[in-house]
Write a protein that holds these residues in place. Structure first.
Motif, PDB file in Angstrom:
ATOM      1  N   ASP A  61       0.827  -1.222   0.000  1.00  0.00           N
ATOM      2  CA  ASP A  61       0.000   0.000   0.000  1.00  0.00           C
ATOM      3  C   ASP A  61       0.857   1.267   0.000  1.00  0.00           C
ATOM      4  O   ASP A  61       0.371   2.326   0.339  1.00  0.00           O
ATOM      5  N   VAL A  62       2.135   1.094  -0.361  1.00  0.00           N
ATOM      6  CA  VAL A  62       3.023   2.256  -0.360  1.00  0.00           C
ATOM      7  C   VAL A  62       3.430   2.569  -1.801  1.00  0.00           C
ATOM      8  O   VAL A  62       4.235   1.864  -2.408  1.00  0.00           O
ATOM      9  N   ARG A  63       2.815   3.622  -2.319  1.00  0.00           N
ATOM     10  CA  ARG A  63       3.095   4.112  -3.654  1.00  0.00           C
ATOM     11  C   ARG A  63       4.587   4.322  -3.839  1.00  0.00           C
ATOM     12  O   ARG A  63       5.264   4.705  -2.890  1.00  0.00           O
ATOM     13  N   LEU A  64       5.076   4.101  -4.997  1.00  0.00           N
ATOM     14  CA  LEU A  64       6.492   4.258  -5.398  1.00  0.00           C
ATOM     15  C   LEU A  64       7.350   3.054  -5.000  1.00  0.00           C
ATOM     16  O   LEU A  64       8.318   2.745  -5.663  1.00  0.00           O
ATOM     17  N   PHE A  65       7.042   2.368  -3.907  1.00  0.00           N
ATOM     18  CA  PHE A  65       7.881   1.249  -3.455  1.00  0.00           C
ATOM     19  C   PHE A  65       7.184  -0.104  -3.604  1.00  0.00           C
ATOM     20  O   PHE A  65       7.778  -1.054  -4.105  1.00  0.00           O
ATOM     21  N   GLY A  66       5.935  -0.170  -3.157  1.00  0.00           N
ATOM     22  CA  GLY A  66       5.204  -1.429  -3.270  1.00  0.00           C
ATOM     23  C   GLY A  66       3.716  -1.126  -3.173  1.00  0.00           C
ATOM     24  O   GLY A  66       3.193  -0.889  -2.083  1.00  0.00           O
ATOM     25  N   LEU A  67       3.064  -1.089  -4.323  1.00  0.00           N
ATOM     26  CA  LEU A  67       1.630  -0.778  -4.344  1.00  0.00           C
ATOM     27  C   LEU A  67       0.924  -1.821  -5.189  1.00  0.00           C
ATOM     28  O   LEU A  67       1.251  -2.007  -6.366  1.00  0.00           O
ATOM     29  N   ASN A  68      -0.017  -2.516  -4.583  1.00  0.00           N
ATOM     30  CA  ASN A  68      -0.757  -3.553  -5.302  1.00  0.00           C
ATOM     31  C   ASN A  68      -1.784  -2.878  -6.199  1.00  0.00           C
ATOM     32  O   ASN A  68      -2.753  -2.311  -5.707  1.00  0.00           O
ATOM     33  N   ASN A  69      -1.551  -2.946  -7.494  1.00  0.00           N
ATOM     34  CA  ASN A  69      -2.471  -2.315  -8.446  1.00  0.00           C
ATOM     35  C   ASN A  69      -3.747  -3.156  -8.534  1.00  0.00           C
ATOM     36  O   ASN A  69      -3.695  -4.305  -8.972  1.00  0.00           O
ATOM     37  N   PRO A  70      -4.896  -2.611  -8.113  1.00  0.00           N
ATOM     38  CA  PRO A  70      -6.111  -3.438  -8.067  1.00  0.00           C
ATOM     39  C   PRO A  70      -6.603  -3.859  -9.448  1.00  0.00           C
ATOM     40  O   PRO A  70      -7.322  -4.849  -9.575  1.00  0.00           O
ATOM     41  N   MET A  71      -6.211  -3.132 -10.491  1.00  0.00           N
ATOM     42  CA  MET A  71      -6.658  -3.472 -11.844  1.00  0.00           C
ATOM     43  C   MET A  71      -5.856  -4.667 -12.395  1.00  0.00           C
ATOM     44  O   MET A  71      -6.418  -5.551 -13.031  1.00  0.00           O
ATOM     45  N   THR A  72      -4.543  -4.661 -12.129  1.00  0.00           N
ATOM     46  CA  THR A  72      -3.690  -5.688 -12.734  1.00  0.00           C
ATOM     47  C   THR A  72      -3.241  -6.749 -11.729  1.00  0.00           C
ATOM     48  O   THR A  72      -2.695  -7.775 -12.115  1.00  0.00           O
ATOM     49  N   HIS A  73      -3.441  -6.460 -10.445  1.00  0.00           N
ATOM     50  CA  HIS A  73      -2.953  -7.305  -9.349  1.00  0.00           C
ATOM     51  C   HIS A  73      -1.429  -7.438  -9.362  1.00  0.00           C
ATOM     52  O   HIS A  73      -0.880  -8.398  -8.833  1.00  0.00           O
ATOM     53  N   ARG A  74      -0.775  -6.491  -9.998  1.00  0.00           N
ATOM     54  CA  ARG A  74       0.696  -6.486  -9.987  1.00  0.00           C
ATOM     55  C   ARG A  74       1.145  -5.493  -8.915  1.00  0.00           C
ATOM     56  O   ARG A  74       0.605  -4.383  -8.818  1.00  0.00           O
ATOM     57  N   ILE A  97       9.241 -15.144  -8.680  1.00  0.00           N
ATOM     58  CA  ILE A  97       9.167 -14.434  -7.403  1.00  0.00           C
ATOM     59  C   ILE A  97       7.769 -14.632  -6.841  1.00  0.00           C
ATOM     60  O   ILE A  97       6.791 -14.707  -7.590  1.00  0.00           O
ATOM     61  N   GLU A  98       7.692 -14.760  -5.531  1.00  0.00           N
ATOM     62  CA  GLU A  98       6.376 -14.718  -4.873  1.00  0.00           C
ATOM     63  C   GLU A  98       6.437 -13.545  -3.915  1.00  0.00           C
ATOM     64  O   GLU A  98       7.250 -13.532  -2.993  1.00  0.00           O
ATOM     65  N   LEU A  99       5.602 -12.547  -4.168  1.00  0.00           N
ATOM     66  CA  LEU A  99       5.573 -11.399  -3.267  1.00  0.00           C
ATOM     67  C   LEU A  99       4.565 -11.673  -2.164  1.00  0.00           C
ATOM     68  O   LEU A  99       3.494 -12.246  -2.410  1.00  0.00           O
ATOM     69  N   VAL A 100       4.924 -11.274  -0.956  1.00  0.00           N
ATOM     70  CA  VAL A 100       4.062 -11.456   0.212  1.00  0.00           C
ATOM     71  C   VAL A 100       3.924 -10.090   0.872  1.00  0.00           C
ATOM     72  O   VAL A 100       4.932  -9.397   1.054  1.00  0.00           O
ATOM     73  N   GLU A 101       2.718  -9.707   1.231  1.00  0.00           N
ATOM     74  CA  GLU A 101       2.560  -8.387   1.845  1.00  0.00           C
ATOM     75  C   GLU A 101       3.164  -8.364   3.250  1.00  0.00           C
ATOM     76  O   GLU A 101       2.882  -9.235   4.075  1.00  0.00           O
ATOM     77  N   THR A 102       3.989  -7.366   3.491  1.00  0.00           N
ATOM     78  CA  THR A 102       4.495  -7.150   4.855  1.00  0.00           C
ATOM     79  C   THR A 102       4.170  -5.713   5.247  1.00  0.00           C
ATOM     80  O   THR A 102       4.388  -4.799   4.459  1.00  0.00           O
ATOM     81  N   VAL A 103       3.643  -5.541   6.453  1.00  0.00           N
ATOM     82  CA  VAL A 103       3.520  -4.190   7.016  1.00  0.00           C
ATOM     83  C   VAL A 103       4.734  -3.987   7.924  1.00  0.00           C
ATOM     84  O   VAL A 103       5.488  -4.928   8.171  1.00  0.00           O
ATOM     85  N   SER A 104       4.890  -2.772   8.419  1.00  0.00           N
ATOM     86  CA  SER A 104       6.136  -2.476   9.140  1.00  0.00           C
ATOM     87  C   SER A 104       6.359  -3.417  10.319  1.00  0.00           C
ATOM     88  O   SER A 104       7.463  -3.915  10.533  1.00  0.00           O
TER      89      SER A 104
END
Ligand code: GLU
Length: 285
Positions: A61-74, A97-104
């Motif tokens: 959810d952090v624009r510029l670094f890691g943002l899950n695009n809801p349209m493309t799921h990328r 690669i498998e990306l996994v969401e991490t919060v701080s």
């Protein structure tokens, strides 16, 4: 028949023996949160190669670094693409690669619990974190700042007394702001998108974290918000690696050095960060 006083003597002798045995034992240090966990060194790259994918913790959810695009799921951004570059170098294909969401707050547990191989998640290299995990060389240098609605009376950390500041639990931003503005009130949330929503809903007078993260949120409503107060900390970003996975740490550092030297770092910077920073910079050394 045993006389009462001799049973007392026997009991005392037994007590003395037990006490001296206890003293003779090597004391076991009590585990503490800040003590370095003892981990065995183990090559993990062969395991990742057999698995055929690199598992990377990243913000969603952090624009510029890691943002899950809801349209493309990328997941888009500098950190996500840095992970893809690592996957390509290690496994020959950036899709491995498998990306996994991490919060701080869960970045370090995800590494120590082996849920991810590496964490690329706007994570500042700190001495405290390095007691729990290994961290790579610096891949980006940020600094903490403040985001406020335009026209706000807040111009720096000095203006935060009695004001509500929002930031994320488990971040350096949380610790730094509590030290820099001890008389502020804190609205601590789980993710930066929640903080930005809180700022928009007036549940906070200011949002604080790294300037480059704030710039990403500001870019969504440039007429409404501004960054104030300059950088009041230094936040060197590093990639987190589980302690004991020294082969992976070496691979990550070697690859980062190659990316800084061959123009791939700059290409990532120009793609994701330059449009909002407006600056052309060299990779951190
Ligand atoms: N870079 C800071 C940290 O690692 C703040 C940003 C974040 O929470 O990801 O804690």
């Amino acid at each position: 028949m045993i006389k009462p006083h001799s049973s007392l003597a026997a009991a005392l002798t037994a007590l003395c023996l037990a006490a001296s045995a206890a003293f003779a034992q090597t004391p076991t240090p009590a585990p503490s949160a800040s003590s370095t966990p003892s981990v065995e060194n183990k090559d993990v790259i062969p395991e990742i190669k057999t698995r055929g994918k690199l598992i990377v913790g990243c913000k969603y959810d952090v624009r510029l670094f890691g943002l899950n695009n809801p349209m493309t799921h990328r997941v888009e951004g500098f950190d996500a693409d840095l992970g893809r570059a690592m996957a390509k170098a290690l496994l020959g294909d950036e899709k491995k690669i498998e990306l996994v969401e991490t919060v701080s707050a869960n970045r370090i547990p995800f590494l120590t619990e082996n849920k991810v191989d590496i964490v690329i998640s706007t994570m500042t290299i700190t001495e405290d974190r390095k007691k729990q995990i290994d961290m790579s060389d610096v891949y980006y240098m940020a600094g903490q700042s403040l985001l406020v609605p335009k026209g706000s009376p807040i111009h720096s950390v000095k203006d935060l007394d009695g004001k509500i500041v929002t930031t994320v639990q488990g971040s350096t931003s949380e610790k730094n702001i509590q030290a820099a503005a001890p008389n502020a009130k804190f609205n601590l949330l789980k993710s930066y998108s929640e903080c930005f929503t809180a700022l928009g809903n007036k549940q906070a007078d200011a949002m604080t974290t790294d300037d480059i993260i704030l710039l990403g949120f500001k870019a969504t409503a440039p007429d409404k918000y501004e960054l104030v107060g300059g950088q009041f900390t230094q936040e060197p970003y590093g990639i987190g690696v589980r302690k004991g996975h020294e082969d992976l740490l070496k691979f990550v550092n070697d690859e980062l050095a190659k990316m800084k030297a061959d123009g791939r770092w700059k290409a990532l910077y120009d793609k994701h960060l330059k449009p909002v920073s407006g600056q052309s910079i060299e990779p951190p050394q």
